[in-house]
Design a protein around this motif. Structure first.
Motif, PDB file in Angstrom:
ATOM      1  N   LEU A   1       0.915  -1.226  -0.073  1.00  0.00           N
ATOM      2  CA  LEU A   1      -0.135   0.059   0.083  1.00  0.00           C
ATOM      3  C   LEU A   1       0.970   1.316   0.007  1.00  0.00           C
ATOM      4  CD1 LEU A   1      -3.026  -0.083  -0.063  1.00  0.00           C
ATOM      5  CD2 LEU A   1      -3.113   0.723   2.291  1.00  0.00           C
ATOM      6  N   LEU A   2       1.993   1.246   0.501  1.00  0.00           N
ATOM      7  CA  LEU A   2       2.984   2.493   0.576  1.00  0.00           C
ATOM      8  C   LEU A   2       3.482   3.049  -0.865  1.00  0.00           C
ATOM      9  CD1 LEU A   2       5.570   1.422   3.626  1.00  0.00           C
ATOM     10  CD2 LEU A   2       3.941   3.209   3.398  1.00  0.00           C
ATOM     11  N   THR A   3       3.418   1.865  -1.717  1.00  0.00           N
ATOM     12  CA  THR A   3       3.727   2.238  -2.799  1.00  0.00           C
ATOM     13  C   THR A   3       2.433   2.781  -3.989  1.00  0.00           C
ATOM     14  OG1 THR A   3       5.853   1.337  -2.745  1.00  0.00           O
ATOM     15  CG2 THR A   3       5.267   1.948  -4.838  1.00  0.00           C
ATOM     16  N   LEU A   4       1.680   1.688  -3.657  1.00  0.00           N
ATOM     17  CA  LEU A   4       0.313   1.521  -4.543  1.00  0.00           C
ATOM     18  C   LEU A   4      -0.622   3.120  -4.346  1.00  0.00           C
ATOM     19  CD1 LEU A   4      -1.776   0.384  -6.230  1.00  0.00           C
ATOM     20  CD2 LEU A   4      -2.619  -0.528  -4.143  1.00  0.00           C
ATOM     21  N   LEU A   5      -0.570   3.732  -3.183  1.00  0.00           N
ATOM     22  CA  LEU A   5      -1.562   4.762  -2.829  1.00  0.00           C
ATOM     23  C   LEU A   5      -1.291   6.011  -3.630  1.00  0.00           C
ATOM     24  CD1 LEU A   5      -2.592   4.230   0.711  1.00  0.00           C
ATOM     25  CD2 LEU A   5      -4.141   4.155  -1.195  1.00  0.00           C
ATOM     26  N   PRO A   6       0.224   6.409  -3.461  1.00  0.00           N
ATOM     27  CA  PRO A   6       0.641   7.547  -4.418  1.00  0.00           C
ATOM     28  C   PRO A   6       0.483   7.490  -5.951  1.00  0.00           C
ATOM     29  CG  PRO A   6       2.192   7.166  -3.079  1.00  0.00           C
ATOM     30  CD  PRO A   6       1.244   5.870  -2.882  1.00  0.00           C
ATOM     31  N   ILE A   7       0.885   6.090  -6.529  1.00  0.00           N
ATOM     32  CA  ILE A   7       0.371   5.878  -7.923  1.00  0.00           C
ATOM     33  C   ILE A   7      -0.773   5.921  -8.079  1.00  0.00           C
ATOM     34  CG2 ILE A   7       0.748   4.111  -9.577  1.00  0.00           C
ATOM     35  CD1 ILE A   7       3.133   5.756  -9.078  1.00  0.00           C
ATOM     36  N   ALA A   8      -1.753   5.423  -7.354  1.00  0.00           N
ATOM     37  CA  ALA A   8      -3.354   5.083  -7.525  1.00  0.00           C
ATOM     38  C   ALA A   8      -3.832   6.676  -7.594  1.00  0.00           C
ATOM     39  CB  ALA A   8      -3.989   4.315  -6.860  1.00  0.00           C
ATOM     40  N   ALA A   9      -3.532   7.564  -6.605  1.00  0.00           N
ATOM     41  CA  ALA A   9      -3.920   8.940  -6.496  1.00  0.00           C
ATOM     42  C   ALA A   9      -3.642   9.485  -7.782  1.00  0.00           C
ATOM     43  CB  ALA A   9      -3.250   9.448  -5.252  1.00  0.00           C
ATOM     44  N   SER A  10      -2.175   9.555  -8.142  1.00  0.00           N
ATOM     45  CA  SER A  10      -2.017  10.318  -9.627  1.00  0.00           C
ATOM     46  C   SER A  10      -2.795   9.698 -10.740  1.00  0.00           C
ATOM     47  CB  SER A  10      -0.455   9.825  -9.679  1.00  0.00           C
ATOM     48  OG  SER A  10       0.130  10.639 -10.946  1.00  0.00           O
ATOM     49  N   ALA A  11      -3.010   8.454 -10.883  1.00  0.00           N
ATOM     50  CA  ALA A  11      -3.879   7.686 -11.876  1.00  0.00           C
ATOM     51  C   ALA A  11      -5.353   8.361 -11.634  1.00  0.00           C
ATOM     52  CB  ALA A  11      -3.736   6.357 -11.784  1.00  0.00           C
ATOM     53  N   ALA A  12      -5.697   8.672 -10.680  1.00  0.00           N
ATOM     54  CA  ALA A  12      -7.227   9.144 -10.517  1.00  0.00           C
ATOM     55  C   ALA A  12      -7.211  10.613 -10.692  1.00  0.00           C
ATOM     56  CB  ALA A  12      -7.651   8.867  -9.027  1.00  0.00           C
ATOM     57  N   GLY A  13      -6.018  11.396 -11.185  1.00  0.00           N
ATOM     58  CA  GLY A  13      -6.027  12.649 -11.639  1.00  0.00           C
ATOM     59  C   GLY A  13      -5.575  13.565 -10.564  1.00  0.00           C
ATOM     60  N   PHE A  14      -5.064  13.108  -9.358  1.00  0.00           N
ATOM     61  CA  PHE A  14      -4.693  14.042  -8.120  1.00  0.00           C
ATOM     62  C   PHE A  14      -3.482  14.815  -8.773  1.00  0.00           C
ATOM     63  CE2 PHE A  14      -6.525  11.624  -4.389  1.00  0.00           C
ATOM     64  CZ  PHE A  14      -7.800  11.788  -4.990  1.00  0.00           C
ATOM     65  N   SER A  15      -3.266  16.000  -8.400  1.00  0.00           N
ATOM     66  CA  SER A  15      -2.209  16.741  -8.688  1.00  0.00           C
ATOM     67  C   SER A  15      -0.880  16.223  -7.619  1.00  0.00           C
ATOM     68  CB  SER A  15      -2.098  18.420  -8.514  1.00  0.00           C
ATOM     69  OG  SER A  15      -2.419  18.648  -7.109  1.00  0.00           O
ATOM     70  N   ASP A  16       0.346  16.618  -7.789  1.00  0.00           N
ATOM     71  CA  ASP A  16       1.583  16.380  -7.085  1.00  0.00           C
ATOM     72  C   ASP A  16       1.220  16.941  -5.789  1.00  0.00           C
ATOM     73  OD1 ASP A  16       2.428  14.648  -9.236  1.00  0.00           O
ATOM     74  OD2 ASP A  16       4.157  16.468  -9.611  1.00  0.00           O
ATOM     75  N   THR A  17       0.685  18.146  -5.589  1.00  0.00           N
ATOM     76  CA  THR A  17       0.533  18.642  -4.460  1.00  0.00           C
ATOM     77  C   THR A  17      -0.816  17.977  -3.554  1.00  0.00           C
ATOM     78  OG1 THR A  17       1.062  20.998  -5.272  1.00  0.00           O
ATOM     79  CG2 THR A  17      -0.303  20.700  -3.025  1.00  0.00           C
ATOM     80  N   GLN A  18      -1.589  17.617  -4.221  1.00  0.00           N
ATOM     81  CA  GLN A  18      -2.778  16.731  -3.580  1.00  0.00           C
ATOM     82  C   GLN A  18      -2.411  15.396  -3.214  1.00  0.00           C
ATOM     83  OE1 GLN A  18      -5.609  17.024  -6.801  1.00  0.00           O
ATOM     84  NE2 GLN A  18      -6.863  18.285  -5.500  1.00  0.00           N
ATOM     85  N   VAL A  19      -1.266  14.714  -4.024  1.00  0.00           N
ATOM     86  CA  VAL A  19      -0.725  13.420  -3.576  1.00  0.00           C
ATOM     87  C   VAL A  19       0.173  13.736  -2.283  1.00  0.00           C
ATOM     88  CG1 VAL A  19       0.711  11.534  -4.284  1.00  0.00           C
ATOM     89  CG2 VAL A  19      -0.812  12.712  -5.982  1.00  0.00           C
ATOM     90  N   ALA A  20       0.813  14.723  -2.338  1.00  0.00           N
ATOM     91  CA  ALA A  20       1.570  15.079  -1.185  1.00  0.00           C
ATOM     92  C   ALA A  20       0.799  15.244   0.086  1.00  0.00           C
ATOM     93  CB  ALA A  20       2.525  16.248  -1.265  1.00  0.00           C
ATOM     94  N   LEU A  21      -0.225  15.812   0.164  1.00  0.00           N
ATOM     95  CA  LEU A  21      -1.008  16.382   1.228  1.00  0.00           C
ATOM     96  C   LEU A  21      -1.772  14.893   1.614  1.00  0.00           C
ATOM     97  CD1 LEU A  21      -2.778  19.473   0.048  1.00  0.00           C
ATOM     98  CD2 LEU A  21      -1.183  19.298   1.756  1.00  0.00           C
ATOM     99  N   THR A  22      -1.919  14.092   0.855  1.00  0.00           N
ATOM    100  CA  THR A  22      -2.695  12.676   1.302  1.00  0.00           C
ATOM    101  C   THR A  22      -1.486  11.901   2.169  1.00  0.00           C
ATOM    102  OG1 THR A  22      -2.070  11.449  -0.664  1.00  0.00           O
ATOM    103  CG2 THR A  22      -4.142  12.504  -0.628  1.00  0.00           C
ATOM    104  N   GLY A  23      -0.253  12.207   1.543  1.00  0.00           N
ATOM    105  CA  GLY A  23       0.917  11.764   2.419  1.00  0.00           C
ATOM    106  C   GLY A  23       0.948  12.387   3.820  1.00  0.00           C
ATOM    107  N   SER A  24       0.677  13.611   3.721  1.00  0.00           N
ATOM    108  CA  SER A  24       0.762  14.161   5.012  1.00  0.00           C
ATOM    109  C   SER A  24      -0.332  13.844   6.000  1.00  0.00           C
ATOM    110  CB  SER A  24       0.658  15.825   4.577  1.00  0.00           C
ATOM    111  OG  SER A  24       1.649  16.434   3.989  1.00  0.00           O
ATOM    112  N   ALA A  25      -1.471  13.650   5.636  1.00  0.00           N
ATOM    113  CA  ALA A  25      -2.644  13.037   6.289  1.00  0.00           C
ATOM    114  C   ALA A  25      -2.166  11.773   7.034  1.00  0.00           C
ATOM    115  CB  ALA A  25      -3.718  13.050   5.270  1.00  0.00           C
ATOM    116  N   TYR A  26      -1.587  10.891   6.183  1.00  0.00           N
ATOM    117  CA  TYR A  26      -0.937   9.558   6.793  1.00  0.00           C
ATOM    118  C   TYR A  26      -0.137   9.787   7.747  1.00  0.00           C
ATOM    119  CZ  TYR A  26       2.192   5.534   7.248  1.00  0.00           C
ATOM    120  OH  TYR A  26       2.717   4.469   7.606  1.00  0.00           O
ATOM    121  N   PHE A  27       0.809  10.751   7.856  1.00  0.00           N
ATOM    122  CA  PHE A  27       1.940  10.978   8.867  1.00  0.00           C
ATOM    123  C   PHE A  27       1.242  11.584  10.252  1.00  0.00           C
ATOM    124  CE2 PHE A  27       4.782  10.738   5.221  1.00  0.00           C
ATOM    125  CZ  PHE A  27       5.507   9.712   5.840  1.00  0.00           C
TER     126      PHE A  27
END
Length: 421
Positions: free
Chosen positions: A25-51
């Motif tokens: 899941l650690l690697t899958l989620l950023p790739i899936a988020a990008s494939a869903a149309g999220f911007s790099d900033t949005q992908v980063a913010l989902t990572g921030s939410a995880y931490f």
């Protein structure tokens, strides 16, 4: 040692399945988020939410353990984790993913805390260090194996999500069927930044830098790989090589820091990491097949220099501490790491927005270079006190752990209380 592992074999088996699903899941989620149309900033913010969720889980889980015990807490958190994973493919809204990743952070940190407090309660001062080393190695190996599961399917369908949920659900079975007694309740995590700052300025600053760098990596490295045209197998090898580098270099660098000034080891490791990061920035422009073995080799050395910083900073913080302060200092260090990780991802995404995917490693290079300069200046202006000349032996600790992992260090004075769930 085999006799000591018997009572915790079911727990280690559950941990292996848990980290297999979590590693995927650690690697899958950023790739899936990008494939869903999220911007790099949005992908980063989902990572921030995880931490942020990870830090919240560190503070909340002791209350659950006090209420229902280890086994039921493990079952509840693992079930919640599996349910959250299965919801991801059903939702494509950014705010939904933000909330889901926050819940994942809470769940995994709680599961780490349960496993580690159980291991701690089942070990003694004579074998606690060995059990911690086995646990740390198992974590890294299973995370690497989980990342290789990316080759089984595509991030654009739900199969990989289902596979991760299956492994995490299987993790409930060994713990639920074990006949071993669970330990007593853990104490609430205390946070005392002043104590960490008093023991070592460099350790706390190092935890911040390590958090900025590793938080950016875990949130955005898959995006860097995708934008540089890595295929699925190259992406899995790239991330796994980074983790492998951290695993291979952690103990040698730690032992080296036992013999010399730990600040020197931190300083030169940060400088080496900064230089490797610069190679990541420049080589894609001159090497047409960068996505294969060149990227994996660089990733191995990047992991060896960057993924090891936190454990050495932790050792430095505790060199001049008494045993009763060890867990409190380490908990504050871990929470500092988590908060810095939450900040690192969006900051790195800004760099990627300015210069493209290579901005990720431009950001990590800048952070590591800054740390090199800080340690260099601090080392010149501040001599170690005499009682720092004899240091405790380095203990390998991964940053993928909860606060109770630090109670397992043999230097910590613990009086475990056992009770049945």
């Amino acid at each position: 040692m085999l006799h000591a592992l018997g009572p915790i074999s079911a727990l280690l088996l559950s941990n292996a399945f848990l980290l297999l699903g979590h590693g995927l899941l650690l690697t899958l989620l950023p790739i899936a988020a990008s494939a869903a149309g999220f911007s790099d900033t949005q992908v980063a913010l989902t990572g921030s939410a995880y931490f942020l969720g990870f830090v919240s889980g560190c503070l909340a889980t002791p209350h659950m353990l006090k209420r229902v015990g280890h086994i039921r807490s493990f079952a509840v958190l693992a079930t919640c984790y599996s349910v959250v994973i299965l919801i991801f493919p059903l939702l494509s809204e950014f705010y939904s993913w933000l909330l889901l990743r926050f819940f994942i952070g809470i769940a995994i940190s709680g599961l780490y805390m349960i496993i580690e407090s159980w291991l701690n309660g089942s070990s003694t001062a004579k074998n606690r260090g060995s059990i911690l080393s086995i646990y740390t190695t198992l974590n890294l190996v299973m995370v690497m194996c989980g990342q290789q599961l990316l080759n089984v399917g595509s991030e654009q369908n739900s199969m990989l999500f289902a596979l991760a949920a299956i492994f995490i659900s299987i993790a409930i079975i060994p713990v639920s069927l074990t006949r071993s007694s669970a330990p007593g309740v853990v104490q609430t995590v205390k946070l005392n930044m002043f104590k960490v700052w008093r023991h070592s300025h460099i350790a706390l600053i190092g935890a911040v830098i390590a958090g900025l760098v590793t938080g950016a990596f875990w949130s955005l490295a898959p995006i860097y790989a995708k934008d540089n045209s890595f295929d699925s197998s190259q992406l899995a090898a790239f991330v796994s090589a980074t983790v492998l580098g951290g695993a291979c270099f952690q103990l040698p660098l730690g032992r080296f820091s036992d013999r010399f000034d730990r600040r020197s080891v931190l300083m030169y490791a940060a400088l080496a990491g900064s230089l490797v990061s610069l190679l990541f920035v420049g080589l894609p422009y001159v090497v047409t097949t960068f996505g294969g073995w060149p990227a994996s080799i660089l990733a191995f050395f990047w992991g060896g220099t960057c993924m090891t910083l936190y454990a050495i900073c932790l050792a430095h913080a505790n060199d001049n501490a008494s045993s009763e302060d060890f867990v409190e200092i380490s908990s504050a260090m871990l929470i500092t790491l988590g908060l810095a990780s939450a900040i690192g991802a969006p900051l790195a995404s800004l760099a990627m927005g300015l210069v493209g995917a290579n901005g990720l490693y431009a950001f990590t290079s800048g952070c590591l270079l800054l740390f090199f300069v800080i340690v260099l200046l601090r080392r010149r202006s501040h001599a170690l006190p005499p009682n720092m000349e004899t240091k405790e032996s380095f203990r390998a600790v991964t940053d993928m752990a909860g606060p109770t992992a630090y109670e397992m260090d043999p230097r910590t004075v613990i009086e475990p209380v056992h009770s049945k769930d």
